[in-house]
Design an enzyme around this catalytic site. Sequence first.
Site, PDB file in Angstrom:
ATOM      1  N   PHE A 194      31.183  39.208  43.347  1.00  0.00           N
ATOM      2  CA  PHE A 194      32.087  39.391  42.217  1.00  0.00           C
ATOM      3  C   PHE A 194      31.766  38.322  41.170  1.00  0.00           C
ATOM      4  O   PHE A 194      31.377  37.205  41.520  1.00  0.00           O
ATOM      5  CB  PHE A 194      33.535  39.267  42.697  1.00  0.00           C
ATOM      6  CG  PHE A 194      34.558  39.550  41.646  1.00  0.00           C
ATOM      7  CD1 PHE A 194      34.795  40.853  41.228  1.00  0.00           C
ATOM      8  CD2 PHE A 194      35.295  38.515  41.071  1.00  0.00           C
ATOM      9  CE1 PHE A 194      35.739  41.113  40.245  1.00  0.00           C
ATOM     10  CE2 PHE A 194      36.239  38.775  40.090  1.00  0.00           C
ATOM     11  CZ  PHE A 194      36.465  40.073  39.675  1.00  0.00           C
ATOM     12  N   THR A 196      33.032  36.017  39.413  1.00  0.00           N
ATOM     13  CA  THR A 196      33.502  34.625  39.451  1.00  0.00           C
ATOM     14  C   THR A 196      32.996  33.847  40.657  1.00  0.00           C
ATOM     15  O   THR A 196      33.192  32.635  40.724  1.00  0.00           O
ATOM     16  CB  THR A 196      35.037  34.572  39.465  1.00  0.00           C
ATOM     17  OG1 THR A 196      35.518  35.222  40.644  1.00  0.00           O
ATOM     18  CG2 THR A 196      35.614  35.231  38.228  1.00  0.00           C
ATOM     19  N   LYS A 197      32.356  34.522  41.600  1.00  0.00           N
ATOM     20  CA  LYS A 197      31.899  33.830  42.802  1.00  0.00           C
ATOM     21  C   LYS A 197      30.804  32.813  42.481  1.00  0.00           C
ATOM     22  O   LYS A 197      30.205  32.830  41.407  1.00  0.00           O
ATOM     23  CB  LYS A 197      31.387  34.850  43.833  1.00  0.00           C
ATOM     24  CG  LYS A 197      32.466  35.763  44.400  1.00  0.00           C
ATOM     25  CD  LYS A 197      33.436  34.998  45.266  1.00  0.00           C
ATOM     26  CE  LYS A 197      34.343  35.910  46.089  1.00  0.00           C
ATOM     27  NZ  LYS A 197      35.381  36.585  45.309  1.00  0.00           N
ATOM     28  N   THR A 198      30.538  31.938  43.436  1.00  0.00           N
ATOM     29  CA  THR A 198      29.517  30.904  43.235  1.00  0.00           C
ATOM     30  C   THR A 198      28.182  31.532  42.852  1.00  0.00           C
ATOM     31  O   THR A 198      27.451  30.995  42.010  1.00  0.00           O
ATOM     32  CB  THR A 198      29.372  30.058  44.510  1.00  0.00           C
ATOM     33  OG1 THR A 198      30.669  29.576  44.901  1.00  0.00           O
ATOM     34  CG2 THR A 198      28.452  28.867  44.275  1.00  0.00           C
ATOM     35  N   LEU A 199      27.826  32.630  43.479  1.00  0.00           N
ATOM     36  CA  LEU A 199      26.704  33.472  43.054  1.00  0.00           C
ATOM     37  C   LEU A 199      27.306  34.804  42.645  1.00  0.00           C
ATOM     38  O   LEU A 199      27.668  35.616  43.498  1.00  0.00           O
ATOM     39  CB  LEU A 199      25.683  33.651  44.181  1.00  0.00           C
ATOM     40  CG  LEU A 199      24.479  34.545  43.845  1.00  0.00           C
ATOM     41  CD1 LEU A 199      23.640  33.931  42.728  1.00  0.00           C
ATOM     42  CD2 LEU A 199      23.618  34.794  45.079  1.00  0.00           C
TER      43      LEU A 199
END
Length: 396
Positions: A194, A196-199
Site C-alpha cells: 500500500f 504509505t508502507k515502507t516499500l
Amino acid sequence: MASKFRQRRWALAVPFFTQSSTFSELWPETRRHIVDVLDRGKYSHGHKVVELEEALAAYTGAKHVVGVNSGTDALVLLLRACGLRPGDEVVVPAFSFVASASAVVLAGGRPVFADIEPDGYGIDPAALAAVATERTRFVMPVHLFCQPADMTGVGETARGLGLAVVEDSAEAIGMRYGGTHAGLLGAGGVLSFFPTKTLGALGDAGAVLTDDPVVAETVAALRHHGRFGPTAAHFPAINTTTGAVGVNSKMDDLQAAVLLAKLDRLDADVERRAVLAHRYTELLADVPGVRKLPSVLPRRADVRGVFYVYAIEVDRRDELAAHLAARGVGTETYYPTPLHLQPCFADLGHRPGDFPRAEAACRDALALPLYPDLREADVALVCQGIRDFYRFAEAA
C-alpha cells in the site's frame, strides 16, 4: 490578506504522508521499468512481477515470494494454502487493522481475539494461551509500527498448543527477528505495498513470503483462479487445468515496476525513517501529556526494527489531533476501535473491557508524520505543535 494566510498555511503544512520528492528522484529508474513493461505488452502477472518476486526473495531471504494484488489477499490466500478449514479458529490480536481478522473470515475461519503485550503492540503469548480452544489451529501475530511481535514467546506457546503460526507481516518489510526476516518465522507471512508502507507502490499490491514450496505453489495457483501446472505460476494458458477454486489476485506489472525502482533505496529509506524517529524522540521526551514514545524492545540483541509508523500515546488524543490539524499537520489514529468491538464482529459477543490493553491503545495512540520526504524542520514543527497544545492545556 486571506490569500497570504492560505499560502502561509500551505508552506507550513506537514501532510501525514507524501512521496513527491522520492518519485521525482526515482523517475528515471521507474520510467525504465515501466517502458520495459510497455515494450513487452504484458501488464498483469508478467515478467516484471517475476523480477520483483526474485528481488524480494533476495532481500528477505525467503525461498519463495508470490506477488498478489494486496496485503489482504495475501493473508487470505496464505491461510487457505496453509490448510485452514471452514470454522477453524485463528487467534488474532485485538489491536490491529481490520484486515488481520477479516482475512480469517474471508478464508473460511473464525477469528479469536487476544490482548496485546503490556510493553508493545504485539500479541501477548500469555493471552494467546488463555483464549485458545480445541478448535484453534492457527495463531496470527501482527508486527506493528516499528518491531516484530514477541516471536520467541509466540512460537513456544504455539508449539505447546499445537498451533501453526501465520504472520501478518504486512507492515514489516526490513524487520528481522533472530536474523530471520519477519514473515519467515512460521509457515509464512505477507507483505503489503500500500502506498504509505515502507516499500509502497502507487496503488494496491502485496506478496506472500514462505519457505514451504507447497504453500508457495498453492498460493500461486489460488491467485489466478486455481490454475495449477508448469505454466500456471506466470504466463498461464487459457486452458490451464483448474485444480481449486481460486480468485483473481494477480499483481499488476506497473506496480511491480514502481516497487523495483524503490527497492534499491529501501535500506536508505529505512535509515532515514530511523533518523527522523530518533529526532521525534529527542524533541518529545519531556513533553507533559506524552505518556509513551515508541522504542524497539530488547527482546533479543539481534532484533531489527523498522519505523513504519511513529505512534505515541498521549492524553486527550483526539483534541491533540484536532489541534495539529488546525496547524496543517496530518496525523492518523491507529486504530480507533479495537477489533473485538468492530460491528462486523459483533456476533462473537465481546464487550468493552474484554481486552483492556488493546482498548487503551485505541484510545490513546496517535501516529505522527514519518516518511523519507519528511524534513527535520517538519519534525520540529510537529513537536512544537504538540508542546504548545499541552502548555495551553496546563494554562487553562
